[in-house]
Design an enzyme around this catalytic site. Structure first.
Site, PDB file in Angstrom:
ATOM      1  N   ARG A  61       0.822  -1.214   0.000  1.00  0.00           N
ATOM      2  CA  ARG A  61       0.000   0.000   0.000  1.00  0.00           C
ATOM      3  C   ARG A  61       0.858   1.268   0.000  1.00  0.00           C
ATOM      4  NH1 ARG A  61      -3.615   2.807   4.350  1.00  0.00           N
ATOM      5  NH2 ARG A  61      -5.099   3.883   2.986  1.00  0.00           N
ATOM      6  N   HIS A  67      -6.452  -5.669  -2.218  1.00  0.00           N
ATOM      7  CA  HIS A  67      -7.291  -5.760  -1.026  1.00  0.00           C
ATOM      8  C   HIS A  67      -7.634  -7.212  -0.667  1.00  0.00           C
ATOM      9  CE1 HIS A  67      -8.677  -1.265  -1.262  1.00  0.00           C
ATOM     10  NE2 HIS A  67      -7.400  -1.406  -0.981  1.00  0.00           N
ATOM     11  N   ASN A 124      -3.639   8.988   4.671  1.00  0.00           N
ATOM     12  CA  ASN A 124      -2.365   8.435   5.156  1.00  0.00           C
ATOM     13  C   ASN A 124      -2.207   8.452   6.670  1.00  0.00           C
ATOM     14  OD1 ASN A 124      -1.590   8.032   2.495  1.00  0.00           O
ATOM     15  ND2 ASN A 124      -0.519   9.997   2.340  1.00  0.00           N
ATOM     16  N   HIS A 165       0.610   4.535  -2.510  1.00  0.00           N
ATOM     17  CA  HIS A 165       0.419   5.916  -2.050  1.00  0.00           C
ATOM     18  C   HIS A 165       1.605   6.806  -2.411  1.00  0.00           C
ATOM     19  CE1 HIS A 165      -3.234   5.615   0.804  1.00  0.00           C
ATOM     20  NE2 HIS A 165      -3.304   4.685  -0.124  1.00  0.00           N
TER      21      HIS A 165
HETATM   22  C1  HEM Z   1      -8.949   1.668  -5.909  1.00  0.00           C
HETATM   23  C2  HEM Z   1      -8.833   2.601  -4.983  1.00  0.00           C
HETATM   24  C3  HEM Z   1      -8.413   2.295  -3.577  1.00  0.00           C
HETATM   25  C4  HEM Z   1      -9.026   2.734  -2.447  1.00  0.00           C
HETATM   26  C5  HEM Z   1     -10.246   3.644  -2.371  1.00  0.00           C
HETATM   27  C6  HEM Z   1      -8.310   2.176  -1.330  1.00  0.00           C
HETATM   28  C7  HEM Z   1      -8.613   2.414  -0.005  1.00  0.00           C
HETATM   29  C8  HEM Z   1      -8.068   1.731   1.060  1.00  0.00           C
HETATM   30  C9  HEM Z   1      -8.478   1.907   2.438  1.00  0.00           C
HETATM   31  C10 HEM Z   1      -9.528   2.883   2.925  1.00  0.00           C
HETATM   32  C11 HEM Z   1      -7.748   1.023   3.179  1.00  0.00           C
HETATM   33  C12 HEM Z   1      -7.817   0.850   4.707  1.00  0.00           C
HETATM   34  C13 HEM Z   1      -6.899   1.873   5.351  1.00  0.00           C
HETATM   35  C14 HEM Z   1      -7.061   1.980   6.851  1.00  0.00           C
HETATM   36  O1  HEM Z   1      -8.088   1.595   7.396  1.00  0.00           O
HETATM   37  O2  HEM Z   1      -6.135   2.503   7.519  1.00  0.00           O
HETATM   38  C15 HEM Z   1      -6.880   0.306   2.286  1.00  0.00           C
HETATM   39  C16 HEM Z   1      -5.987  -0.666   2.664  1.00  0.00           C
HETATM   40  C17 HEM Z   1      -5.117  -1.301   1.806  1.00  0.00           C
HETATM   41  N1  HEM Z   1      -4.921  -0.981   0.473  1.00  0.00           N
HETATM   42 FE1  HEM Z   1      -6.101   0.177  -0.676  1.00  0.00          FE
HETATM   43  N2  HEM Z   1      -7.287   1.407  -1.798  1.00  0.00           N
HETATM   44  C18 HEM Z   1      -7.294   1.454  -3.166  1.00  0.00           C
HETATM   45  C19 HEM Z   1      -6.380   0.858  -4.010  1.00  0.00           C
HETATM   46  C20 HEM Z   1      -5.287   0.131  -3.602  1.00  0.00           C
HETATM   47  C21 HEM Z   1      -4.182  -0.252  -4.444  1.00  0.00           C
HETATM   48  C22 HEM Z   1      -4.038   0.132  -5.919  1.00  0.00           C
HETATM   49  C23 HEM Z   1      -3.327  -0.976  -3.674  1.00  0.00           C
HETATM   50  C24 HEM Z   1      -2.019  -1.600  -4.050  1.00  0.00           C
HETATM   51  C25 HEM Z   1      -1.707  -2.019  -5.257  1.00  0.00           C
HETATM   52  C26 HEM Z   1      -3.911  -1.048  -2.338  1.00  0.00           C
HETATM   53  C27 HEM Z   1      -3.397  -1.752  -1.295  1.00  0.00           C
HETATM   54  C28 HEM Z   1      -3.945  -1.795  -0.018  1.00  0.00           C
HETATM   55  C29 HEM Z   1      -3.490  -2.705   1.025  1.00  0.00           C
HETATM   56  C30 HEM Z   1      -2.466  -3.810   0.856  1.00  0.00           C
HETATM   57  C31 HEM Z   1      -4.214  -2.378   2.186  1.00  0.00           C
HETATM   58  C32 HEM Z   1      -4.051  -3.004   3.576  1.00  0.00           C
HETATM   59  C33 HEM Z   1      -2.897  -2.289   4.263  1.00  0.00           C
HETATM   60  C34 HEM Z   1      -2.535  -2.771   5.655  1.00  0.00           C
HETATM   61  O3  HEM Z   1      -3.100  -3.730   6.157  1.00  0.00           O
HETATM   62  O4  HEM Z   1      -1.665  -2.125   6.253  1.00  0.00           O
HETATM   63  N3  HEM Z   1      -5.075  -0.334  -2.337  1.00  0.00           N
HETATM   64  N4  HEM Z   1      -7.085   0.768   1.009  1.00  0.00           N
END
Ligand code: HEM
Ligand code: NAG
Ligand code: NAG
Length: 317
Positions: free
Chosen positions: A63, A191, A92, A67
């Site tokens: 992630r 995700h 972030n 970002h």
């Molecule tokens: C399509 C639009 C996207 C949205 C709206 C989005 C939004 C989010 C949100 C809201 C979270 C939870 C954050 C939290 O609660 O602190 C999250 C987690 C995550 N996102 Fe996304 N995301 C998107 C695309 C992506 C992309 C492109 C990737 C990587 C290629 C990604 C990888 C991840 C990962 C791996 C997590 C879990 C992180 C952890 O457990 O520390 N996301 N995302």
């Protein structure tokens, strides 16, 4: 005669090589092969230890790279601690993790190859290894990015998608970075690993109609209507520690955790691709790798632009 043919062959080979080099922008998978041959092993060793200690960190680094790339390009700007920087932006703050792992990798790389490897490239490699360590695909990472000297909070707020985004906003946000709707749907498969905070999925589990009712009830148990903002839930209800294609199967049974996740399967243009990825894990992995490499190519600093930071958190003095 033989010499003339050899020269002709050489000329053709050289012009073909320069064509290929241009077609692939300025990054190269062999960028550090002479200046820091131990780089990829060093990143791998630290990542392996970190993921053994806490699996989630593999997801967190994936992630972090996303970002970084969406704000000013893949330039390590997300890693800067400066006040008013990207770290304090809405998507972030209190959310991004894994900065300590980057610090450990950077310290070991600096000990072996001082002043040579950028923080931006270390992050690209760590994201790849984090994915693989959670049983996802692997790929050769194009390298040669340099580090930014700036980090901009308002740019991060403007460029990063939010969990409330509609399908059309998701598509246009990725299009503005040169990524197609297919890239967006494949990258969202990230995700399949990691966790999200209650504050990011509360609206979806209380207010949306396109959600499996027993799944919604289960999530509401640990995510109250008010309070408990930081309570965590798995992004993938089925297997959030394994990089597989169950994310897409969840969407088809209306068990996407975020509003933005379920938007990919809600009667719109991405439904067919979600069906394909849920049925064909190899296709998902292939498209995910293609899209990760494309994302890694967003606006890199190369040549003499930017700098090679000594400490990923601060600009060199
Ligand atoms: C399509 C639009 C996207 C949205 C709206 C989005 C939004 C989010 C949100 C809201 C979270 C939870 C954050 C939290 O609660 O602190 C999250 C987690 C995550 N996102 Fe996304 N995301 C998107 C695309 C992506 C992309 C492109 C990737 C990587 C290629 C990604 C990888 C991840 C990962 C791996 C997590 C879990 C992180 C952890 O457990 O520390 N996301 N995302
Ligand atoms: C951040 O980026 C915005 C939009 O490009 C720009 O207007 C602003 O001046 C930048 N802020 C800083 C502190 O550089
Ligand atoms: C919700 O999901 C469960 C399994 O996760 C399934 O058994 C049930 O039929 C689903 N309910 C609806 C209304 O789709």
């Amino acid at each position: 005669m033989a010499d003339a043919a050899r020269i002709m062959h050489y000329v053709l080979a050289v012009s073909l090589l320069s064509f290929v080099a241009h077609a692939h922008a300025q990054l190269s998978t062999t960028f550090y092969s002479r200046s820091c041959p131990s780089l990829e092993t060093t990143v791998w060793e630290v990542m392996k230890q970190a993921v053994v200690k806490e699996q989630r960190v593999g997801a967190s680094l994936l992630r972090l790279f996303f970002h970084d790339c969406f704000v000013q390009g893949c330039d390590g700007s997300i890693l800067l601690d400066a006040a008013g920087g990207e770290k304090s932006a809405g998507p972030n703050a209190n959310s991004l993790r894994g900065f300590d792992v980057i610090d450990t990798i950077k310290a070991r790389v600096e000990a072996k190859c001082p002043g040579v490897v950028s923080c931006a490239d270390i992050l690209a490699l760590a994201a790849r290894d984090g994915t693989f360590l959670l049983r996802g695909p692997t790929w050769k990472v194009p390298l040669g990015r340099r580090d930014s000297t700036t980090s901009n909070q308002s740019l991060a707020n403007a460029n990063l998608p939010s969990s409330g985004s509609s399908l059309s906003t998701l598509i246009s946000t990725f299009a503005s970075k040169g990524l197609s709707a297919t890239d967006m749907t494949a990258l969202s498969g990230a995700h399949t690993i990691g966790l999200a905070r209650c504050s990011t999925f509360r609206d979806h589990v209380y207010n949306d109609a396109n959600i499996n009712s027993s799944f919604a009830a289960r999530r509401r148990k640990t995510c109250p209507r008010s309070g408990g903002d930081s309570h965590l839930a798995p992004m993938d209800v089925h297997s959030s520690r394994v990089f597989d294609n169950s994310y897409y199967q969840n969407l088809m049974t209306r068990r996407g955790l975020l509003h933005s996740d379920q938007e990919l399967f809600n009667g719109g243009s991405q439904d067919a691709l979600v069906r394909q990825y849920s049925a064909n894990p190899a296709l998902f992995r292939k498209d995910f790798v293609t899209a990760m490499i494309k994302m890694g190519n967003i606006n890199p600093l190369t040549g003499t632009a930017g700098q090679i930071r000594k400490n990923c958190r601060v600009v060199n003095r």
